[in-house]
Design a protein around this motif. Structure first.
Motif, PDB file in Angstrom:
ATOM      1  N   PHE A 200      33.176 -10.002  29.878  1.00 36.61           N
ATOM      2  CA  PHE A 200      32.078  -9.495  29.045  1.00 36.61           C
ATOM      3  C   PHE A 200      31.035  -8.873  29.961  1.00 36.61           C
ATOM      4  CE2 PHE A 200      29.703  -9.997  24.928  1.00 36.61           C
ATOM      5  CZ  PHE A 200      28.482  -9.493  25.367  1.00 36.61           C
ATOM      6  N   SER A 201      30.708  -9.614  31.016  1.00 31.34           N
ATOM      7  CA  SER A 201      29.692  -9.152  31.948  1.00 31.34           C
ATOM      8  C   SER A 201      30.097  -7.831  32.603  1.00 31.34           C
ATOM      9  CB  SER A 201      29.487 -10.236  32.999  1.00 31.34           C
ATOM     10  OG  SER A 201      28.820  -9.733  34.095  1.00 31.34           O
ATOM     11  N   LEU A 202      31.365  -7.736  33.027  1.00 31.05           N
ATOM     12  CA  LEU A 202      31.836  -6.495  33.667  1.00 31.05           C
ATOM     13  C   LEU A 202      31.782  -5.328  32.679  1.00 31.05           C
ATOM     14  CD1 LEU A 202      34.850  -7.845  35.756  1.00 31.05           C
ATOM     15  CD2 LEU A 202      32.850  -6.650  36.668  1.00 31.05           C
ATOM     16  N   GLY A 203      32.244  -5.567  31.445  1.00 29.56           N
ATOM     17  CA  GLY A 203      32.228  -4.508  30.430  1.00 29.56           C
ATOM     18  C   GLY A 203      30.810  -4.043  30.137  1.00 29.56           C
ATOM     19  N   ALA A 204      29.877  -4.991  30.126  1.00 26.83           N
ATOM     20  CA  ALA A 204      28.483  -4.655  29.812  1.00 26.83           C
ATOM     21  C   ALA A 204      27.864  -3.754  30.872  1.00 26.83           C
ATOM     22  CB  ALA A 204      27.661  -5.937  29.686  1.00 26.83           C
ATOM     23  N   GLN A 205      28.456  -3.748  32.074  1.00 24.78           N
ATOM     24  CA  GLN A 205      27.895  -2.936  33.156  1.00 24.78           C
ATOM     25  C   GLN A 205      28.636  -1.622  33.375  1.00 24.78           C
ATOM     26  OE1 GLN A 205      27.035  -5.153  36.880  1.00 24.78           O
ATOM     27  NE2 GLN A 205      28.178  -6.708  35.801  1.00 24.78           N
ATOM     28  N   ALA A 206      29.651  -1.351  32.545  1.00 28.79           N
ATOM     29  CA  ALA A 206      30.443  -0.134  32.756  1.00 28.79           C
ATOM     30  C   ALA A 206      29.542   1.102  32.676  1.00 28.79           C
ATOM     31  CB  ALA A 206      31.544  -0.047  31.707  1.00 28.79           C
ATOM     32  N   PHE A 207      29.816   2.081  33.515  1.00 33.59           N
ATOM     33  CA  PHE A 207      29.103   3.360  33.425  1.00 33.59           C
ATOM     34  C   PHE A 207      29.721   4.114  32.250  1.00 33.59           C
ATOM     35  CE2 PHE A 207      26.827   4.129  37.614  1.00 33.59           C
ATOM     36  CZ  PHE A 207      26.864   2.805  37.995  1.00 33.59           C
ATOM     37  N   THR A 208      28.948   4.301  31.195  1.00 33.97           N
ATOM     38  CA  THR A 208      29.470   4.961  29.994  1.00 33.97           C
ATOM     39  C   THR A 208      28.485   6.035  29.554  1.00 33.97           C
ATOM     40  OG1 THR A 208      28.319   3.342  28.635  1.00 33.97           O
ATOM     41  CG2 THR A 208      30.623   2.879  29.090  1.00 33.97           C
ATOM     42  N   PRO A 209      28.972   7.027  28.790  1.00 34.19           N
ATOM     43  CA  PRO A 209      28.016   7.960  28.186  1.00 34.19           C
ATOM     44  C   PRO A 209      27.221   7.237  27.086  1.00 34.19           C
ATOM     45  CG  PRO A 209      30.287   8.535  27.595  1.00 34.19           C
ATOM     46  CD  PRO A 209      30.361   7.346  28.495  1.00 34.19           C
ATOM     47  N   ALA A 210      26.013   7.736  26.787  1.00 36.08           N
ATOM     48  CA  ALA A 210      25.151   7.063  25.796  1.00 36.08           C
ATOM     49  C   ALA A 210      25.767   7.100  24.400  1.00 36.08           C
ATOM     50  CB  ALA A 210      23.774   7.718  25.788  1.00 36.08           C
ATOM     51  N   THR A 211      26.815   7.893  24.228  1.00 32.39           N
ATOM     52  CA  THR A 211      27.448   8.020  22.911  1.00 32.39           C
ATOM     53  C   THR A 211      28.547   6.983  22.706  1.00 32.39           C
ATOM     54  OG1 THR A 211      28.837   9.649  24.012  1.00 32.39           O
ATOM     55  CG2 THR A 211      27.052  10.493  22.626  1.00 32.39           C
ATOM     56  N   GLU A 212      28.849   6.202  23.730  1.00 32.97           N
ATOM     57  CA  GLU A 212      29.968   5.251  23.619  1.00 32.97           C
ATOM     58  C   GLU A 212      29.463   3.852  23.299  1.00 32.97           C
ATOM     59  OE1 GLU A 212      32.747   5.384  26.845  1.00 32.97           O
ATOM     60  OE2 GLU A 212      34.161   4.123  25.727  1.00 32.97           O
ATOM     61  N   ASP A 213      30.092   3.216  22.292  1.00 37.47           N
ATOM     62  CA  ASP A 213      29.693   1.884  21.872  1.00 37.47           C
ATOM     63  C   ASP A 213      30.114   0.872  22.936  1.00 37.47           C
ATOM     64  OD1 ASP A 213      28.590   0.211  19.729  1.00 37.47           O
ATOM     65  OD2 ASP A 213      30.602  -0.648  19.690  1.00 37.47           O
ATOM     66  N   GLU A 214      29.144   0.206  23.553  1.00 36.80           N
ATOM     67  CA  GLU A 214      29.492  -0.674  24.675  1.00 36.80           C
ATOM     68  C   GLU A 214      30.137  -1.980  24.227  1.00 36.80           C
ATOM     69  OE1 GLU A 214      27.178  -0.590  28.412  1.00 36.80           O
ATOM     70  OE2 GLU A 214      26.003   1.007  27.506  1.00 36.80           O
ATOM     71  N   TYR A 215      29.995  -2.352  22.940  1.00 37.93           N
ATOM     72  CA  TYR A 215      30.731  -3.519  22.441  1.00 37.93           C
ATOM     73  C   TYR A 215      32.248  -3.245  22.466  1.00 37.93           C
ATOM     74  CZ  TYR A 215      26.840  -6.445  20.715  1.00 37.93           C
ATOM     75  OH  TYR A 215      25.751  -7.270  20.613  1.00 37.93           O
ATOM     76  N   ALA A 216      32.609  -1.980  22.204  1.00 40.16           N
ATOM     77  CA  ALA A 216      34.036  -1.632  22.250  1.00 40.16           C
ATOM     78  C   ALA A 216      34.539  -1.612  23.693  1.00 40.16           C
ATOM     79  CB  ALA A 216      34.270  -0.285  21.572  1.00 40.16           C
ATOM     80  N   VAL A 217      33.669  -1.185  24.612  1.00 40.06           N
ATOM     81  CA  VAL A 217      34.045  -1.192  26.036  1.00 40.06           C
ATOM     82  C   VAL A 217      34.251  -2.648  26.499  1.00 40.06           C
ATOM     83  CG1 VAL A 217      33.293  -0.592  28.374  1.00 40.06           C
ATOM     84  CG2 VAL A 217      32.789   0.948  26.465  1.00 40.06           C
ATOM     85  N   ILE A 218      33.364  -3.531  26.046  1.00 36.47           N
ATOM     86  CA  ILE A 218      33.491  -4.951  26.413  1.00 36.47           C
ATOM     87  C   ILE A 218      34.798  -5.521  25.845  1.00 36.47           C
ATOM     88  CG2 ILE A 218      32.499  -7.256  26.024  1.00 36.47           C
ATOM     89  CD1 ILE A 218      29.697  -5.823  26.134  1.00 36.47           C
ATOM     90  N   GLY A 219      35.113  -5.162  24.598  1.00 33.15           N
ATOM     91  CA  GLY A 219      36.378  -5.599  23.984  1.00 33.15           C
ATOM     92  C   GLY A 219      37.567  -5.145  24.817  1.00 33.15           C
ATOM     93  N   GLY A 220      37.516  -3.883  25.251  1.00 30.22           N
ATOM     94  CA  GLY A 220      38.604  -3.340  26.081  1.00 30.22           C
ATOM     95  C   GLY A 220      38.752  -4.136  27.363  1.00 30.22           C
ATOM     96  N   MET A 221      37.613  -4.487  27.964  1.00 34.10           N
ATOM     97  CA  MET A 221      37.637  -5.237  29.223  1.00 34.10           C
ATOM     98  C   MET A 221      38.241  -6.622  28.992  1.00 34.10           C
ATOM     99  SD  MET A 221      36.845  -4.162  32.160  1.00 34.10           S
ATOM    100  CE  MET A 221      35.915  -2.705  31.706  1.00 34.10           C
ATOM    101  N   MET A 222      37.922  -7.229  27.829  1.00 34.38           N
ATOM    102  CA  MET A 222      38.414  -8.577  27.540  1.00 34.38           C
ATOM    103  C   MET A 222      39.853  -8.547  27.022  1.00 34.38           C
ATOM    104  SD  MET A 222      35.161 -10.802  26.451  1.00 34.38           S
ATOM    105  CE  MET A 222      35.330 -10.763  24.727  1.00 34.38           C
ATOM    106  N   GLY A 223      40.302  -7.364  26.591  1.00 36.81           N
ATOM    107  CA  GLY A 223      41.659  -7.258  26.043  1.00 36.81           C
ATOM    108  C   GLY A 223      41.764  -7.881  24.660  1.00 36.81           C
ATOM    109  N   GLU A 224      40.640  -8.048  23.988  1.00 30.13           N
ATOM    110  CA  GLU A 224      40.627  -8.582  22.616  1.00 30.13           C
ATOM    111  C   GLU A 224      39.329  -8.138  21.955  1.00 30.13           C
ATOM    112  OE1 GLU A 224      40.791 -12.775  23.698  1.00 30.13           O
ATOM    113  OE2 GLU A 224      38.614 -12.967  23.543  1.00 30.13           O
ATOM    114  N   PRO A 225      39.342  -7.958  20.613  1.00 28.04           N
ATOM    115  CA  PRO A 225      38.104  -7.492  19.979  1.00 28.04           C
ATOM    116  C   PRO A 225      36.995  -8.543  20.107  1.00 28.04           C
ATOM    117  CG  PRO A 225      39.829  -7.901  18.337  1.00 28.04           C
ATOM    118  CD  PRO A 225      40.439  -8.162  19.669  1.00 28.04           C
ATOM    119  N   LEU A 226      35.831  -8.073  20.406  1.00 32.11           N
ATOM    120  CA  LEU A 226      34.671  -8.960  20.478  1.00 32.11           C
ATOM    121  C   LEU A 226      34.337  -9.407  19.057  1.00 32.11           C
ATOM    122  CD1 LEU A 226      32.646  -9.888  22.611  1.00 32.11           C
ATOM    123  CD2 LEU A 226      31.316  -7.835  22.127  1.00 32.11           C
ATOM    124  N   GLN A 227      34.038 -10.692  18.879  1.00 31.91           N
ATOM    125  CA  GLN A 227      33.676 -11.195  17.553  1.00 31.91           C
ATOM    126  C   GLN A 227      32.158 -11.183  17.440  1.00 31.91           C
ATOM    127  OE1 GLN A 227      35.775 -14.891  16.941  1.00 31.91           O
ATOM    128  NE2 GLN A 227      37.699 -13.774  16.884  1.00 31.91           N
TER     129      GLN A 227
END
Ligand SMILES: Cc1cc2nc3c(=O)[nH]c(=O)nc-3n(C[C@H](O)[C@H](O)[C@H](O)COP(=O)(O)O)c2cc1C
Ligand SMILES: [Mn+2]
Length: 456
Positions: A200-227
């Motif tokens: 979660f912590s790593l996903g929260a720090q990803a360099f992303t464009p401001a248009t990208e939902d960071e909850y989805a990036v965190i889900g990707g990092m965890m390999g499961e949808p964030l609840q």
């Protein structure tokens, strides 16, 4: 099983118990936990530290959950030298979150007059620090115009039962959101997430464009949808399995004194007038674990490394397709130095790699480009390449007056500093040969056979 801080600690204790250090004696959150950490740091030991009894609070404190590349590699299920590659792979595959109605993080809910930050074992790390600081708080904010959720770590100074003060670096997404709402004379609602799985912590720090939902990036990092579950006093969905959520708003047109604070550079930054958060609710698990980051030392530095290394590899690859690996070493705060290895195929590529690296990361100050035979994670090899393959008249690139980190203690006003790139690669042909024992002899004379005691 849902990935949360507890599941990570349990996994670590089962798989490598040496990586967890439990402290059962009572210990104070004021300097004492940092006293232990500083001594461990001196010995280059970085276990996850679990302080079971913290004076003046019912909650235990966990710190150093990401203090080594080994711990992060356990989370990302890879070898330590492959962290950036694995991070990039997962960053490219975001997974949208799902909404729930019940959540562990809502087992205890405090609103209105019940809200009191002083019940939380917030650490005071150093004598220079102005107050207790939350260092593992992930601030979630929603862009009201697009609905996109943003996450970022921000240091948070305790300034009363219901008041925090925040440092937001200029130009980052959170700063930009606050600035946009302040221009409309509106507060920015936020939720601060504390106590999460390292992914979660790593996903929260990803360099992303401001248009990208960071909850989805965190889900990707965890390999499961964030609840997610609805927060109580702000219009923001929050992670159901966090240990604690602090809800509130960043006030428009209010600035109060924040700092000094011991930062990742190992130096304190001085106090300044900064933004203020009015806290409206605290929710947490019944037996919550309070998480902290060892500010100013290896954990704090290293947490920034992997997302940045991933961004650097991607940027350099666009101009030098044969880039091999990147390391942002702890000696350079994992922000100011990068060592980049390339399989050089054309004479000028090291200089292109230097330009690409500086373009990709504003905080980067010194970059060293080495050949593919150098292990970028072994600083001795990198410095060997600098001493033997670098000539300053040909290999040095200096860019004065560029934007760097506001936290660089040697930078000018506003964080303006000088960038330096070193090309420590060999020319394509005709360089002095290296020392090698013939392959067939290496195969024949094996340490295991001749000196087994030294072969482990
Ligand atoms: C432990 C830790 C503490 C951090 N503290 C701050 C901070 O106080 N202020 C800040 O602007 N960035 C801080 N950062 C960096 C931001 O979290 C990071 O740059 C983030 O990706 C910015 O996201 P954004 O552009 O989406 O706002 C910190 C990072 C870590 C790992
Ligand atoms: Mn962002």
């Amino acid at each position: 099983m849902t990935k949360d801080l507890r599941s990570f600690i349990a996994e670590l204790e089962a798989r490598s118990p040496d990586e967890v250090a439990r402290v059962s004696q009572p210990i104070s959150a004021r300097y004492e936990i940092t006293a232990l950490l500083t001594q461990l740091e001196k010995k280059k030991r970085f276990p996850l530290l679990f302080c079971e009894r913290v004076q003046g609070s019912d909650a235990p404190v966990v710190i150093n959950a990401q203090a080594s590349r080994r711990l992060m590699a356990v989370a990302l299920e890879c070898e330590p030298e492959d962290l950036a590659r694995k991070f990039s792979e997962r960053q490219a595959k975001p997974i949208p979150p799902v909404e729930m109605t019940n959540a562990p993080v809502h087992e205890v809910i405090q609103t209105g007059d019940e809200v009191d930050l002083s019940n939380i074992p917030i650490l005071t790390h150093y004598d220079v620090n102005a107050a207790p600081y939350i260092t593992a708080g992930i601030v979630v904010a929603v862009d009201p115009d697009t609905g996109v959720r943003n996450t970022s770590y921000n240091r948070l100074m305790m300034a009363g039962k219901r008041e925090l003060r925040i440092f937001m670096a200029v130009g980052r997404h959170l700063w930009t959101l606050h600035d946009k709402l302040e221009r409309r004379n509106q507060p920015l609602p936020i939720a601060i997430v504390i106590g999460v799985h390292p992914l979660f912590s790593l996903g929260a720090q990803a360099f992303t464009p401001a248009t990208e939902d960071e909850y989805a990036v965190i889900g990707g990092m965890m390999g499961e949808p964030l609840q997610l579950v609805k927060a109580r006093t702000v219009p923001i969905p929050v992670p159901a399995d966090a240990e604690m959520i602090i809800e509130g708003q960043i006030l428009p047109h209010v600035r109060r004194t924040e700092g000094p604070f011991g930062e990742f550079t190992g130096h304190a930054v001085s106090q300044d007038e900064r933004q203020v958060i009015e806290v409206s609710a605290i929710t947490h698990r019944k037996n919550y674990i309070f998480q902290d980051v060892h500010a100013g030392y290896t954990e704090h530095k290293l947490m920034g490394a992997v997302p940045r290394e991933a961004a650097l590899i991607k940027a350099v690859r666009q101009t030098v397709p044969t880039v091999k690996n990147v390391c942002m070493p702890v000696s350079g705060n994992c922000r100011f130095h990068a060592y980049i290895s390339i399989a050089k195929r054309a004479p000028g590529q090291a200089k292109n790699a230097i330009c690409a690296a500086f373009a990709a990361d504003m905080l980067l100050k010194h970059v060293v480009i080495v050949d593919e035979d150098i292990d970028v994670f072994d600083e001795e090899q990198v410095l060997w390449a600098v001493s033997n393959r670098f000539q300053a008249d040909k290999g040095l690139v200096v860019i004065a007056n560029a934007q760097g980190s506001e936290l660089d203690p040697s930078a000018g006003p506003g964080g303006v500093n000088t960038k330096m790139g070193l090309d420590a690669t060999k020319p394509l042909d005709g360089f002095a040969p290296e020392l090698r024992v013939p392959d067939e002899v290496m195969r024949k004379v094996r340490l295991e056979d001749f000196l087994p005691r030294f072969s482990k």
